[in-house]
Design an enzyme around this catalytic site. Structure first.
Site, PDB file in Angstrom:
ATOM      1  N   LYS A 160      -5.940   4.556   1.599  1.00 34.32           N
ATOM      2  CA  LYS A 160      -6.583   4.050   0.300  1.00 34.32           C
ATOM      3  C   LYS A 160      -8.136   3.931   0.529  1.00 34.32           C
ATOM      4  CE  LYS A 160      -4.848   0.196  -1.524  1.00 34.32           C
ATOM      5  NZ  LYS A 160      -4.382  -0.976  -1.864  1.00 34.32           N
ATOM      6  N   GLU A 201      -6.626   5.785  12.312  1.00 34.36           N
ATOM      7  CA  GLU A 201      -5.403   6.682  12.915  1.00 34.36           C
ATOM      8  C   GLU A 201      -5.425   7.796  12.035  1.00 34.36           C
ATOM      9  OE1 GLU A 201      -3.929   2.396  13.937  1.00 34.36           O
ATOM     10  OE2 GLU A 201      -5.077   3.458  12.316  1.00 34.36           O
ATOM     11  N   ARG A 238       3.213  -1.442   2.150  1.00 33.17           N
ATOM     12  CA  ARG A 238       4.829  -1.326   2.511  1.00 33.17           C
ATOM     13  C   ARG A 238       5.592  -1.287   0.914  1.00 33.17           C
ATOM     14  NH1 ARG A 238       2.150  -5.754   4.048  1.00 33.17           N
ATOM     15  NH2 ARG A 238       3.029  -8.003   3.229  1.00 33.17           N
TER      16      ARG A 238
END
Length: 550
Positions: A207, A213, A269
């Site tokens: 986003k 990562e 999620r």
């Protein structure tokens, strides 16, 4: 609600009721009522929930519904669907339902209908995915794309990876999908070793375009591509982004017209329905993705309108509260007997534990009850030869969800009958068990010598009384998968309301990330004193010493 739900009359009534049911065996409940399946099952949107093998009665359900009423569940459902900022710590709505709103009726955030934005992104995804699937989008050297690599982590990885794997039977025959999430270079390195740079498309999902990562993997993939193709202009033909950070995306070398937007009211999620689902759309096509959305939308409507006693996610949520808060169950097993759902337990781990793993209520009061069972599991048939020993004869109460297809995606009747017989046997055996008298008879029947029966007896008894749900569908289609995922999303919401917590933030994820950002430069600096703690400081020095010595 400023007071804890555990202080309510409904909670007290459930505690008293549990003391009675704690002494009752499931086999006795079935002996008393041969209509338990008819009383304690519900079918909707292509899903059958059989919850008859649970340690509950009609009185239990009535008391659990009174708990939901005390927690104002109906009001919270209304606020969820109308776009109120129910994520109170971040002052945001949680409108994943808008992403699959196939009715296209207005859904507003701060007075603005978000459906035109949602539809515009879906149209852009449709157009782009068609260009990949039809071979119109060409890489830097003019070849069509064959490999799709999604680079993300958490919700930007687990949802799309799970759905893409589950719907493998619907994949475009030319395309292959890969998902890179782990910051360990082995994950990216092993993936790149399988790829042809001329025919590979990378989707970078972040986003803010700052996720450590994801950006580390994306930059390494970018370097690999440039080294292989010899020109940094190749990036624009082999990278697209799912993000809101246009400037950072452009600086990376991605054409901003190939950036797919989503919004702050989409939690990670809960985001597979959004542009985060771009790899899904590319692999299965927009028609099948629309069916996935439609299945979820059907379940949304059911959740919003069905009475609680026939409401599938409400029942699932209340049953889990029953075991977690009143029986002290600390974990929940999810066991799909459908090979396509091999990633589903991992997906549910994030959905449930990131949402419910909270120790304070919405108003900041510390709870005095557990708020999230540990979710774990794997493919059911494999688990039978691993941890089912614990389920059958261990010391833990472990409620279980069995998930089962009547027909597999591949028409192998003999195989599917074996699957069905195994899952039905497991749920039956966990419920009924085998007492000492039945075990003695069984040992006599197989010819074990009389003098050995008493020795063997305690090891061969199965206590049973382990509760389970069975979720049954005809076949895992895109629509059924959408329904299944939405059912678990809303189950989690029901639990959050009854426990009084906010399921849409994840502050517990942040602290480790912040410390990691401080530690990262320490690994390349020469000092030997850092000020963290005795263990961490020593480990930093140990790692750097051994790295220099190698």
């Amino acid at each position: 609600m400023n007071t804890l739900i555990s202080q309510s009359a409904a909670w007290a009534a459930l505690k008293t009721h549990q003391q009675y049911l704690a002494t009752v065996h499931l086999r006795d409940l079935f002996a008393l009522d041969n209509q338990r399946f008819e009383r304690f099952s519900v079918e909707t949107c292509g899903l059958l929930l059989d919850y008859s093998k649970n340690r509950l009665t009609q009185e239990t359900l009535t008391l659990l519904q009174q708990l939901a009423q005390a927690a104002q569940l109906s009001e919270w459902i209304r606020q969820l669907f109308q776009g109120d900022p129910i994520n109170n710590t971040e002052e945001r709505a949680a409108l994943h339902i808008a992403l699959r709103n196939r009715s296209n009726l207005p859904i507003r955030v701060a007075g603005q209908d978000v459906m035109p934005q949602v539809n515009a992104v879906l149209a852009k995804m449709h157009q782009f995915s068609d260009s990949i699937r039809e071979g119109e989008w060409r890489g830097y050297t003019g070849k069509p794309i064959k490999s799709i690599v999604n680079i993300g982590i958490g919700g930007s990885d687990l949802g799309p990876a799970m759905v893409t794997r589950a719907l493998k039977a619907y994949h475009h025959p030319r395309l292959r999908a890969y998902f890179v999430s782990n910051v360990d270079g082995t994950h990216l390195g092993e993936t790149l070793a399988e790829l042809d740079p001329e025919t590979t498309l990378f989707i970078v999902s972040s986003k803010t375009f700052t996720t450590q990562e994801t950006l580390l993997n994306a930059n390494s993939a970018r370097t690999w591509l440039i080294n292989q193709l010899g020109n940094d202009k190749a990036v624009a033909k082999h990278f697209v982004a799912v993000s809101t950070a246009q400037q950072k995306v452009t600086e990376f070398g991605i054409d901003p017209t190939n950036m797919f937007e989503f919004w702050d009211w989409v939690g990670g999620r809960y985001s597979l329905w959004s542009a985060i689902g771009l790899p899904i759309v590319i692999m299965i096509g927009m028609d099948n993705f629309a069916a996935l959305l439609a299945g979820a939308h059907d379940l949304d409507n059911h959740f919003a309108t069905a009475p609680w006693e026939r409401n599938l996610p409400v029942l699932m949520g209340l049953i889990e509260i029953w075991y977690s808060s009143f029986f002290g169950a600390t974990s929940q097993a999810v066991l799909p007997y459908d090979y396509t759902l091999e990633l589903f337990p991992a997906y549910l781990q994030q959905l449930a534990m990131e949402s419910l793993g909270k120790r304070v209520t919405r108003s900041g009061n510390t709870v005095n009850y557990p708020t999230a069972p540990i979710i774990w599991g794997t493919l059911g048939n494999n688990g039978q030869h691993a941890f089912y020993q614990l389920l059958h004869q261990g010391t833990h109460l472990i409620p279980t969800d069995f998930i089962i297809a009547i027909e597999s995606q591949y028409n192998e009747l003999g195989h599917q009958n074996a699957v069905l017989s195994n899952v039905l046997a497991q749920s039956h055996a966990l419920m009924k068990g085998r007492n000492a008298e039945e075990t003695r008879l069984a040992l006599n029947q197989i010819g074990i010598a009389a003098e050995k029966v008493n020795q063997q007896l305690p090891h061969r008894v199965f206590p049973g009384n382990q509760p389970s749900n069975l979720l049954v569908y005809h076949q895992l289609t895109p629509k059924i998968l959408g329904t299944l995922i939405a059912a678990y999303e809303h189950k989690v919401f029901v639990e959050s309301v009854c426990w009084g917590i906010n399921p849409f933030d994840q502050w517990g994820v942040e602290l480790g990330k912040q410390v990691a950002n401080l530690l990262l430069p320490e690994l390349t600096q020469e000092q030997s004193s850092y000020g963290y703690d005795g263990s961490t400081d020593s480990l930093l020095n140990y790692i750097k010493t051994h790295r220099l010595a190698s």
